[in-house]
Design a protein around this motif. Structure first.
Motif, PDB file in Angstrom:
ATOM      1  N   GLU A 393       9.199 -51.106  12.187  1.00  0.00           N
ATOM      2  CA  GLU A 393       8.438 -50.086  11.469  1.00  0.00           C
ATOM      3  C   GLU A 393       8.183 -50.504  10.027  1.00  0.00           C
ATOM      4  O   GLU A 393       7.085 -50.324   9.487  1.00  0.00           O
ATOM      5  CB  GLU A 393       9.216 -48.761  11.514  1.00  0.00           C
ATOM      6  N   LYS A 396       5.576 -53.074   9.998  1.00  0.00           N
ATOM      7  CA  LYS A 396       4.273 -52.457  10.205  1.00  0.00           C
ATOM      8  C   LYS A 396       3.771 -51.824   8.914  1.00  0.00           C
ATOM      9  O   LYS A 396       2.598 -51.967   8.548  1.00  0.00           O
ATOM     10  CB  LYS A 396       4.368 -51.411  11.310  1.00  0.00           C
ATOM     11  N   LYS A 397       4.692 -51.124   8.205  1.00  0.00           N
ATOM     12  CA  LYS A 397       4.296 -50.500   6.928  1.00  0.00           C
ATOM     13  C   LYS A 397       3.895 -51.572   5.910  1.00  0.00           C
ATOM     14  O   LYS A 397       2.964 -51.388   5.132  1.00  0.00           O
ATOM     15  CB  LYS A 397       5.447 -49.652   6.380  1.00  0.00           C
ATOM     16  N   THR A 398       4.642 -52.708   5.915  1.00  0.00           N
ATOM     17  CA  THR A 398       4.317 -53.786   4.979  1.00  0.00           C
ATOM     18  C   THR A 398       2.920 -54.339   5.253  1.00  0.00           C
ATOM     19  O   THR A 398       2.145 -54.601   4.327  1.00  0.00           O
ATOM     20  CB  THR A 398       5.356 -54.910   5.090  1.00  0.00           C
ATOM     21  N   ASN A 399       2.596 -54.490   6.541  1.00  0.00           N
ATOM     22  CA  ASN A 399       1.257 -54.970   6.896  1.00  0.00           C
ATOM     23  C   ASN A 399       0.190 -53.983   6.446  1.00  0.00           C
ATOM     24  O   ASN A 399      -0.871 -54.366   5.934  1.00  0.00           O
ATOM     25  CB  ASN A 399       1.159 -55.193   8.406  1.00  0.00           C
ATOM     26  N   GLU A 400       0.499 -52.676   6.635  1.00  0.00           N
ATOM     27  CA  GLU A 400      -0.479 -51.670   6.204  1.00  0.00           C
ATOM     28  C   GLU A 400      -0.663 -51.713   4.691  1.00  0.00           C
ATOM     29  O   GLU A 400      -1.789 -51.613   4.191  1.00  0.00           O
ATOM     30  CB  GLU A 400      -0.009 -50.282   6.641  1.00  0.00           C
ATOM     31  N   GLU A 401       0.466 -51.854   3.954  1.00  0.00           N
ATOM     32  CA  GLU A 401       0.359 -51.944   2.499  1.00  0.00           C
ATOM     33  C   GLU A 401      -0.443 -53.185   2.086  1.00  0.00           C
ATOM     34  O   GLU A 401      -1.232 -53.138   1.131  1.00  0.00           O
ATOM     35  CB  GLU A 401       1.754 -51.977   1.874  1.00  0.00           C
ATOM     36  N   HIS A 402      -0.212 -54.278   2.812  1.00  0.00           N
ATOM     37  CA  HIS A 402      -0.973 -55.498   2.512  1.00  0.00           C
ATOM     38  C   HIS A 402      -2.467 -55.274   2.728  1.00  0.00           C
ATOM     39  O   HIS A 402      -3.291 -55.703   1.903  1.00  0.00           O
ATOM     40  CB  HIS A 402      -0.466 -56.636   3.406  1.00  0.00           C
ATOM     41  N   GLU A 403      -2.807 -54.589   3.822  1.00  0.00           N
ATOM     42  CA  GLU A 403      -4.209 -54.304   4.087  1.00  0.00           C
ATOM     43  C   GLU A 403      -4.787 -53.385   3.004  1.00  0.00           C
ATOM     44  O   GLU A 403      -5.934 -53.567   2.563  1.00  0.00           O
ATOM     45  CB  GLU A 403      -4.362 -53.652   5.471  1.00  0.00           C
ATOM     46  N   ASN A 404      -3.961 -52.384   2.586  1.00  0.00           N
ATOM     47  CA  ASN A 404      -4.435 -51.477   1.529  1.00  0.00           C
ATOM     48  C   ASN A 404      -4.686 -52.234   0.231  1.00  0.00           C
ATOM     49  O   ASN A 404      -5.681 -52.001  -0.467  1.00  0.00           O
ATOM     50  CB  ASN A 404      -3.418 -50.359   1.297  1.00  0.00           C
ATOM     51  N   LYS A 406      -5.387 -55.346  -0.042  1.00  0.00           N
ATOM     52  CA  LYS A 406      -6.568 -56.173   0.149  1.00  0.00           C
ATOM     53  C   LYS A 406      -7.835 -55.362  -0.030  1.00  0.00           C
ATOM     54  O   LYS A 406      -8.790 -55.789  -0.683  1.00  0.00           O
ATOM     55  CB  LYS A 406      -6.526 -56.802   1.546  1.00  0.00           C
ATOM     56  N   ARG A 407      -7.834 -54.136   0.551  1.00  0.00           N
ATOM     57  CA  ARG A 407      -9.005 -53.271   0.383  1.00  0.00           C
ATOM     58  C   ARG A 407      -9.205 -52.902  -1.080  1.00  0.00           C
ATOM     59  O   ARG A 407     -10.336 -52.835  -1.581  1.00  0.00           O
ATOM     60  CB  ARG A 407      -8.854 -52.016   1.238  1.00  0.00           C
TER      61      ARG A 407
END
Length: 860
Positions: A393, A396-404, A406-407
């Motif tokens: 989990e 997964k949160k780290t990947n989401e933060e990375h995507e955020n 990046k955006r």
């Protein structure tokens, strides 16, 4: 056994089963109040007078719900987790108080034992071990699982406690107020019954020890040793001091027995022989109960303490009988050898059986420990699985933060690109601005040339202007002569009685908004304008006089704090004013119709506006004479409008008061008694100081909100006692004490004797003007400059010029007729002042304001 903690005593009952006395009963309760209450009531009913101790294991939450999502406490801040756990502990204390109250209602004082552990069942087991609990009552199943045929436990916690609790504790499992299972207490593998201290027999320690020792012998069948030649000599009894004897039986066989305290006998060769069928049945039942969980008790006894440890004692008793002469007289050597051999064989058999029992118990303990290790491994596996899920989990949160991130970087890049483009646009605009400045400079030079040209033209126009002003002055003088000869009827609109009846729906009582000694006031619509219609009593002798006087005053005077005269009906003594939705100050002070109370800022503004209009009236040598809150009206914005000029007086310059300082007139006192000047009542002299007295009483009412009767005395007493805060009106909000004190002192000075009353223009206004400014209103001064300035209500809100043809619109404001028609003809249907939609587009001529403007222009 020695006495333990002053509350447990070992005794032996008549059946030979050991009892441990316990004067406390521990009751385990949980969060489910309904289930635990039935368990607690059962314990109270069956406690037998013992002390009740309430045991509660508090299990702290491992997750917290935040905004509908459960979070593990390991993911949150320690302070938040501790605060949440403290809230849980407070809930636990309230729950224990409710259980304690249940005990108190039955006359029992209970002890509370709250503990905190991650596992409830482990907490109960550890508490039993640490506090040496001998009797425990707890729930055995949920209420929904209960049935009358229930004989086993349904709760995992109850099963866990039954298996792993210390064997010396007797546990009774309750469900829905019924006993469903009892786990008896044990002491070193022997069944133990719990009893109260009242059941202790009068035994000393030596008898108790003897009883325990005799009880530890293993039960068995009685065996006999055949004799080759039984003779009467061998039927003699051989005994020692402990009750051991050798005697022949009915078959002629020799039997060695030991008398036990319970009435049973011990056969050295065969074990315990039962006294009767009933006794044996009871003992077998106890043995079966002992066998239920004997393999689950992780406690082993040494050979010295086992059931077989007592055999050598009996053997010594036989080998060394007392007195020895008994055996010497009746036994030969062969019989004696057989006896010794049989005893040795019995001893070996019992020792082998004891070794086998110890091995069996050890194997069972090993099995239990293996099960525990398997359980621990399962827990470790579950914990590892949970951690892996948490790591997944988190990943997964780290990947989401990375995507955020990046955006966000993409958005920042886009904003940077747009900023660069905007920079180029601005640079282009700056270049255009520089060019524009150059063009303006050229135009400025051209304007200077035109200025010189226009200057010459101005000089020529000045000559023409002087001629026009001279002509205007002549015209004004002619208009003044005509105005002096005209009647007052030119300054207001005349309405017919039929129009008044139609406006009031034939004087409908539901439209009546006021009534007094002067007459009645109705609310109505006349010529599409909402108005207040005052109809004087026809039977009043003063009716025509008061009507004519009020019309003359209001038609010639104009002030923002005077009520506006719309028109009149001279045939029926009817005066038509502008309608003021705020009602009277008296109604607002009393919160009539559930209207909100006036704030202290509004009250200060009302006091300042009232002072302003009184200064205006007194400058015109007019005394109102009936100043009171009922005659002070408020519009929808709580702006003060003074009304009711029926008994006002115009002071004559030929008459002076007794002190020769102000003009006065002599008249019969009229008005409301509590607001009237005491000196006016006694002398009949009405002066401007009489209005000052009434103004002081109104100030006191604005401060305190109390009735006017004796109000002056109450305020003076509060000032003397330095207790002014306690009489201020609390509904007005928190009064600034300094301003409240200044108002109170000003009001008391106004209510003083006439010669000491302050001048409103020079003294009272000096106090109220700063307060008015503090409430967010513009300040102004009274004097020659003010008199020469154009009154703001003469200015059209649209043209910002003095109005020549003032008209009243549906919003209640006055405009220049030409300006408002242009506003409406452009397609607008809203008010220029409030921006709200107008109810209609009708315009009513404001003759009173028109005459006031003309009069002012003539005097300017």
């Amino acid at each position: 056994m020695a006495r333990m903690s002053g509350i447990r005593y070992p005794v032996v009952d008549t059946s030979g089963i050991m009892e441990i006395v316990e004067d406390k009963v521990y009751v385990a309760v949980g969060k489910n109040m309904k289930e635990s209450q039935s368990t607690l009531r059962w314990a109270l009913h069956n406690s037998g007078g013992r002390q009740i101790c309430i045991l509660h294991v508090h299990q702290p939450a491992e997750k917290m719900n935040i905004l509908g999502t459960n979070f593990s406490i390991n993911e949150l801040e320690a302070s938040k987790v501790e605060a949440y756990h403290e809230t849980e502990r407070q809930d636990m204390r309230r729950l224990l108080d409710r259980y304690n109250k249940t005990c108190q209602q039955t006359g029992v004082s209970a002890e509370l034992h709250p503990i905190e552990m991650d596992s409830i069942e482990k907490g109960i087991v550890e508490f039993i071990l640490q506090h040496n609990v001998r009797r425990l009552v707890m729930g055995g199943a949920a209420d929904k699982h209960y049935s009358k045929k229930m004989v086993d436990l349904k709760s995992k916690k109850a099963i866990y406690v039954r298996l792993l609790a210390h064997p010396s504790c007797q546990i009774q499992f309750i469900c829905k107020g019924n006993l469903i299972f009892t786990r008896p207490a044990r002491l070193d593998g022997v069944g133990v019954a719990i009893s109260s201290p009242s059941r202790l027999p009068n035994t000393n320690s030596s008898s108790v020890e003897s009883s325990l020792r005799s009880r530890s012998i293993t039960e068995g069948h009685s065996n006999t040793l055949p004799l080759t030649s039984p003779t009467p000599d061998y039927r003699r009894v051989m005994s020692d001091n402990r009750g051991t004897r050798i005697s022949p039986n009915s078959a002629g066989e020799l039997t060695l027995t030991t008398r036990l305290p319970s009435g049973r006998t011990y056969d050295e060769w065969g074990g315990i022989s039962q006294r009767s069928p009933s006794t044996g049945s009871r003992f077998s039942t106890c043995s079966s109960e002992m066998a239920d969980d004997s393999g689950l008790i992780p406690y082993a006894t040494s050979e010295a303490d086992s059931d077989y440890g007592s055999v050598p004692r009996f053997k010594d008793d036989v080998l060394n009988p007392s007195p020895p002469s008994v055996l010497e007289r009746g036994m030969n050597d062969e019989l004696y050898d057989q006896l010794i051999q049989a005893m040795a064989e019995a001893d070996n058999s019992k020792r082998d059986a004891n070794d086998e029992s110890i091995k069996r118990r050890k194997a069972e303990i090993d099995a239990i420990m293996a099960k525990r290790r398997v359980k621990e491994y399962e827990n470790l596996y579950a914990e590892e699985l949970r951690r892996r899920l948490e790591i997944d989990e988190a990943f997964k949160k780290t990947n989401e933060e990375h995507e955020n991130i990046k955006r966000e970087l993409d958005e920042v890049s886009e904003e940077l690109r747009m900023a660069l483009e905007q920079k180029l646009v601005l640079e282009s605009q700056i270049a255009d601005s520089v060019q524009t400045v150059q063009d303006l400079e050229r135009k400025m030079f051209d304007a200077v040339e035109l200025l010189h040209k226009y200057k010459k033209e101005r000089d020529d126009m000045q000559v023409e202007c002087d001629d026009a002003l001279r002509l205007l002055e002549e015209t004004r003088e002619k208009q003044a002569e005509e105005a002096s000869c005209s009647s007052a009827s030119q300054f207001y609109t005349e309405f017919s009685f039929s129009e008044v009846k139609e406006a009031t729906r034939n004087f409908d009582p539901s439209l009546k908004i006021g009534e007094g000694g002067y007459g009645s006031i109705f609310r109505g619509f006349i010529r599409h304008t909402e108005v207040a219609i005052k109809m004087l009593h026809s039977h009043s002798l003063q009716g025509p006089t008061e009507f004519q006087q009020e019309v003359n005053i209001l038609s010639r005077l104009r002030h923002p704090n005077l009520v506006t005269l719309i028109g009149a009906c001279t045939d029926a003594w009817i005066i038509i004013y502008e309608y003021l939705s705020g009602g009277s100050l008296e109604d607002r002070l009393n919160c009539k119709g559930n209207t909100p109370p006036l704030s202290w800022q509004t009250r200060i503004r009302i006091a300042a506006e009232l002072c302003s209009v009184l200064i205006f009236l007194h400058s015109c040598d007019i005394v109102h004479g009936d100043l009171k809150p009922a005659n002070i009206l408020l519009d929808k914005n709580s702006v003060t409008k003074l009304s009711d000029f029926g008994i006002c007086r115009v002071l004559s310059q030929n008459e002076l008061s007794s002190n020769n300082t102000s003009y006065c007139c002599r008249t019969d006192p009229k008005g409301t008694f509590v607001y009237m000047d005491p000196e006016f009542l006694s002398t009949g002299e009405l002066t401007s100081k009489s209005d000052t007295y009434s103004f002081g009483i109104i100030l006191l009412r604005l401060l305190t909100g109390r009735p006017a009767l004796r109000l002056q005395m109450e305020v003076q007493q509060a000032i003397n006692e330095e207790n002014l805060k306690n009489i201020l009106d609390p509904t007005a909000g928190d009064w600034p004490f300094v301003q409240a004190q200044q108002l109170a002192l000003l009001a008391m000075n106004c209510c003083d004797v006439r010669k000491n009353r302050p001048d409103l223009a020079s003294e009272a206004w000096r106090v109220l003007a700063p307060m008015r400014v503090s409430c967010g209103l513009p300040s102004f001064e009274f004097g020659s400059e003010r008199q020469c300035a154009i009154p703001h209500y003469f200015i059209c809100p649209i043209f910002q010029e003095i109005m020549q043809d003032p008209v009243v619109a549906a919003d209640g404001f006055t405009y220049e007729a030409e300006a408002l028609r242009g506003w409406l003809d452009s397609g607008r249907n809203t008010s220029p002042m409030t921006n709200l939609e107008l109810a209609n587009s009708n315009l009513v001529p404001n003759h009173a304001l028109r005459s006031a403007i003309q009069e002012w222009l003539q005097q300017a």
